[in-house]
Design a protein around this motif. Structure first.
Motif, PDB file in Angstrom:
ATOM      1  N   ARG A 256      17.891  -3.302  29.100  1.00 52.42           N
ATOM      2  CA  ARG A 256      18.352  -4.679  29.272  1.00 52.42           C
ATOM      3  C   ARG A 256      19.817  -4.717  29.641  1.00 52.42           C
ATOM      4  NH1 ARG A 256      20.447  -7.928  24.651  1.00 52.42           N
ATOM      5  NH2 ARG A 256      21.144  -6.503  23.023  1.00 52.42           N
ATOM      6  N   LEU A 257      20.195  -5.783  30.322  1.00 49.79           N
ATOM      7  CA  LEU A 257      21.594  -6.048  30.599  1.00 49.79           C
ATOM      8  C   LEU A 257      22.168  -6.668  29.337  1.00 49.79           C
ATOM      9  CD1 LEU A 257      23.961  -6.214  32.618  1.00 49.79           C
ATOM     10  CD2 LEU A 257      23.100  -8.458  33.281  1.00 49.79           C
ATOM     11  N   ALA A 258      22.823  -5.836  28.530  1.00 49.69           N
ATOM     12  CA  ALA A 258      23.282  -6.297  27.221  1.00 49.69           C
ATOM     13  C   ALA A 258      24.576  -7.090  27.298  1.00 49.69           C
ATOM     14  CB  ALA A 258      23.462  -5.097  26.292  1.00 49.69           C
ATOM     15  N   GLY A 259      25.404  -6.814  28.295  1.00 53.39           N
ATOM     16  CA  GLY A 259      26.678  -7.511  28.400  1.00 53.39           C
ATOM     17  C   GLY A 259      27.255  -7.367  29.791  1.00 53.39           C
ATOM     18  N   TYR A 260      28.115  -8.306  30.156  1.00 48.98           N
ATOM     19  CA  TYR A 260      28.736  -8.244  31.471  1.00 48.98           C
ATOM     20  C   TYR A 260      30.087  -8.932  31.435  1.00 48.98           C
ATOM     21  CZ  TYR A 260      27.494 -13.162  32.140  1.00 48.98           C
ATOM     22  OH  TYR A 260      27.404 -14.519  32.005  1.00 48.98           O
ATOM     23  N   GLY A 261      30.923  -8.585  32.413  1.00 48.20           N
ATOM     24  CA  GLY A 261      32.211  -9.228  32.580  1.00 48.20           C
ATOM     25  C   GLY A 261      32.619  -9.179  34.035  1.00 48.20           C
ATOM     26  N   ARG A 262      33.307 -10.238  34.483  1.00 46.95           N
ATOM     27  CA  ARG A 262      33.805 -10.289  35.860  1.00 46.95           C
ATOM     28  C   ARG A 262      35.241 -10.778  35.839  1.00 46.95           C
ATOM     29  NH1 ARG A 262      28.365 -12.816  38.760  1.00 46.95           N
ATOM     30  NH2 ARG A 262      28.271 -14.183  36.943  1.00 46.95           N
ATOM     31  N   ALA A 263      36.056 -10.252  36.741  1.00 45.64           N
ATOM     32  CA  ALA A 263      37.461 -10.653  36.789  1.00 45.64           C
ATOM     33  C   ALA A 263      37.993 -10.384  38.189  1.00 45.64           C
ATOM     34  CB  ALA A 263      38.279  -9.893  35.732  1.00 45.64           C
ATOM     35  N   PHE A 264      39.275 -10.700  38.376  1.00 47.22           N
ATOM     36  CA  PHE A 264      39.894 -10.514  39.692  1.00 47.22           C
ATOM     37  C   PHE A 264      41.318 -10.015  39.511  1.00 47.22           C
ATOM     38  CE2 PHE A 264      42.446 -11.965  43.287  1.00 47.22           C
ATOM     39  CZ  PHE A 264      41.696 -11.468  44.346  1.00 47.22           C
ATOM     40  N   GLY A 265      41.657  -8.968  40.279  1.00 45.85           N
ATOM     41  CA  GLY A 265      43.022  -8.452  40.283  1.00 45.85           C
ATOM     42  C   GLY A 265      43.382  -8.022  41.686  1.00 45.85           C
ATOM     43  N   ALA A 266      44.236  -8.767  42.354  1.00 49.47           N
ATOM     44  CA  ALA A 266      44.480  -8.547  43.774  1.00 49.47           C
ATOM     45  C   ALA A 266      45.254  -7.264  44.059  1.00 49.47           C
ATOM     46  CB  ALA A 266      45.233  -9.747  44.351  1.00 49.47           C
ATOM     47  N   GLY A 267      46.247  -6.932  43.194  1.00 51.22           N
ATOM     48  CA  GLY A 267      47.084  -5.758  43.434  1.00 51.22           C
ATOM     49  C   GLY A 267      46.692  -4.585  42.574  1.00 51.22           C
ATOM     50  N   PRO A 268      47.238  -3.396  42.860  1.00 50.93           N
ATOM     51  CA  PRO A 268      46.883  -2.190  42.103  1.00 50.93           C
ATOM     52  C   PRO A 268      47.100  -2.331  40.600  1.00 50.93           C
ATOM     53  CG  PRO A 268      48.105  -1.607  44.091  1.00 50.93           C
ATOM     54  CD  PRO A 268      48.167  -3.098  43.981  1.00 50.93           C
ATOM     55  N   GLN A 269      48.202  -2.947  40.191  1.00 51.12           N
ATOM     56  CA  GLN A 269      48.499  -3.044  38.763  1.00 51.12           C
ATOM     57  C   GLN A 269      47.611  -4.077  38.070  1.00 51.12           C
ATOM     58  OE1 GLN A 269      50.413  -0.838  37.244  1.00 51.12           O
ATOM     59  NE2 GLN A 269      50.677   0.084  39.273  1.00 51.12           N
ATOM     60  N   ASP A 305      44.004   3.149  45.477  1.00 54.57           N
ATOM     61  CA  ASP A 305      44.356   2.105  44.509  1.00 54.57           C
ATOM     62  C   ASP A 305      43.195   1.818  43.565  1.00 54.57           C
ATOM     63  OD1 ASP A 305      46.879   1.858  45.524  1.00 54.57           O
ATOM     64  OD2 ASP A 305      46.471   0.044  46.687  1.00 54.57           O
ATOM     65  N   GLY A 306      41.980   1.751  44.114  1.00 55.91           N
ATOM     66  CA  GLY A 306      40.811   1.486  43.278  1.00 55.91           C
ATOM     67  C   GLY A 306      40.577   2.598  42.271  1.00 55.91           C
ATOM     68  N   ALA A 307      40.726   3.843  42.708  1.00 57.11           N
ATOM     69  CA  ALA A 307      40.521   4.977  41.804  1.00 57.11           C
ATOM     70  C   ALA A 307      41.553   4.975  40.681  1.00 57.11           C
ATOM     71  CB  ALA A 307      40.592   6.286  42.584  1.00 57.11           C
ATOM     72  N   ARG A 308      42.814   4.717  41.014  1.00 55.00           N
ATOM     73  CA  ARG A 308      43.861   4.680  39.991  1.00 55.00           C
ATOM     74  C   ARG A 308      43.628   3.527  39.016  1.00 55.00           C
ATOM     75  NH1 ARG A 308      47.360   6.348  44.316  1.00 55.00           N
ATOM     76  NH2 ARG A 308      47.752   4.166  44.847  1.00 55.00           N
ATOM     77  N   ALA A 309      43.210   2.368  39.523  1.00 55.43           N
ATOM     78  CA  ALA A 309      42.971   1.218  38.652  1.00 55.43           C
ATOM     79  C   ALA A 309      41.851   1.516  37.659  1.00 55.43           C
ATOM     80  CB  ALA A 309      42.628  -0.008  39.494  1.00 55.43           C
ATOM     81  N   GLN A 310      40.775   2.143  38.120  1.00 53.82           N
ATOM     82  CA  GLN A 310      39.674   2.474  37.210  1.00 53.82           C
ATOM     83  C   GLN A 310      40.110   3.478  36.149  1.00 53.82           C
ATOM     84  OE1 GLN A 310      35.350   2.076  38.832  1.00 53.82           O
ATOM     85  NE2 GLN A 310      36.460   3.428  40.220  1.00 53.82           N
TER      86      GLN A 310
END
Length: 397
Positions: A256-269, A305-310
């Motif tokens: 089951r999909l037990a939990g989820y979250g969505r957000a937005f961050g335009a820049g690397p930081q 940038d995506g790899a560093r953010a993760q």
């Protein structure tokens, strides 16, 4: 409002490793080289002579008239193939389709502005000169405008072939689209809008023009791949809300999909901060914490940038955990699949949750081991800042 427990089952997966989650699992453990020469492309992919390609499905494989092949891009055909793989099991145990069956797709379209009126006027004036028209097209027509109908054709073909006439939606163009489709598809069933929802995502078609998009967005040298990932979100049997085990009479396993979250961050930081926010929301709605996660499948980021953010986000989330869960990506056997990658990770996680196993990178090798907790965290890190996190939960062993 009445809410329903939702199980995720019937995974269908089309990648360079094969057409089954087990094929991908075995290819990763065996270290199988699944790349193919790119000589079949319309030109060279920069820096590589191989890529993670799949065969273009033919009409017999798709079970459609050959006219369908002339009205769709390869991505739409890959999506139709993935849908057929996912619905094969459910079709064996009962009717598929109808007004209670929805469709939610993550697709790799590239949003392009329409041609300016000036460009249209110049094309009209040059209509009598094929050479001048060709030159104007080269200068004026966005390189990805040919994909502008992918949303409608992919959804229309799948809906028509399987009779899915319930609520539906398509999302594009980056990697968050696949997880957004999963979240919204599961919610549509949980909230009673659909009885079942087919959820899927497809990669970009590997083509030299794709490099122009990747390069503009900060390509980090990752090798592209083609593929599709699909699963079914459906109402679980009557009973208390909780993890779902085997589906009675089908031989399929569900989670089951037990939990989820969505957000937005335009820049690397702030993208790292957005990922932390999304993961914490997913953990909270799943009723667990960082210690309750047994496996982490981050997005196969194709930007630095995506790899560093993760990496930064996961270091923060799991900083206090005594045993940090293993992080793993299917990229060595699939390449980077764009919108399909996080959903392919979700399918791989369902396969692991069903067996109580996970895959762990050990240098250049991959080993299989027991899953310490029946939950997997899957991330999507969109190139323009959209991020998603989902917690998938299986039955306690």
């Amino acid at each position: 409002m009445t809410t329903h427990d939702v199980r995720l089952t019937a995974p269908g997966l089309l990648t360079a490793a094969g057409t089954d989650p087990g094929d991908l699992w075995e290819a990763l453990v065996a270290g199988k080289d699944t790349r193919r020469p790119t000589e079949a492309l319309a030109g060279p992919w920069p820096e590589f002579d191989t890529a993670y390609l799949v065969d273009d499905p033919d009409a017999a494989t798709l079970g459609v008239h050959r006219r369908v092949l002339r009205t769709s891009e390869k991505q739409a055909r890959m999506a139709l193939h993935g849908a057929r793989l996912a619905l094969a099991g459910p079709a064996e145990r009962g009717p598929v389709g109808g007004p209670g069956w929805g469709l939610y797709l993550g697709l790799p379209t590239v949003d392009e502005e329409l041609l300016r009126f000036g460009a249209l006027d110049r094309l009209h004036k040059a209509a009598g000169s094929p050479a001048e028209v060709a030159a104007l097209y080269g200068r004026e027509v966005p390189p990805f405008s040919g994909l502008s109908h992918l949303n409608s054709t992919a959804a229309a073909h799948i809906s028509a072939v399987f009779g899915l006439t319930g609520a539906m939606a398509a999302y594009s163009p980056f990697s968050d689209a696949g997880l957004t489709a999963l979240i919204d598809g599961a919610l549509s069933v949980a909230e009673g809008e659909n009885e079942a929802a087919l959820v899927g995502a497809v990669s970009p078609k590997v083509h030299p023009l794709l490099f122009a998009q990747y390069e503009e967005l900060g390509w980090n040298g990752a090798v592209p791949g083609e593929g599709a990932a699909f699963l079914l979100a459906e109402r679980a049997a009557d009973g208390p809300v909780g993890p779902v085990g085997p589906v009675a009479g089908s031989g399929a396993l569900g989670a089951r999909l037990a939990g989820y979250g969505r957000a937005f961050g335009a820049g690397p930081q702030d993208r790292a901060e957005a990922l932390v926010e999304a993961v914490h929301a997913a953990l909270e709605t799943a009723g667990t914490d960082a210690a309750g996660i047994g496996w982490v499948l981050p997005d196969a980021a194709w930007t630095a940038d995506g790899a560093r953010a993760q990496d930064a986000a996961l270091d923060r989330v799991f900083a206090g955990a005594a045993d940090r869960p293993a992080r793993f990506t299917s990229e060595p056997a699939t390449g980077v699949l764009g919108p399909a990658h996080p959903l392919a990770h979700a399918v791989l996680a369902l396969h692991g949750l069903a067996a109580g196993r996970r895959l762990v990178a050990d240098g250049d090798a991959v080993r299989e081991e027991a899953l310490p907790a029946p939950r997997a965290l899957v991330l999507a890190c969109g190139a323009r800042g959209q991020v998603c996190a989902v917690v998938l939960e299986g039955a306690e062993k």
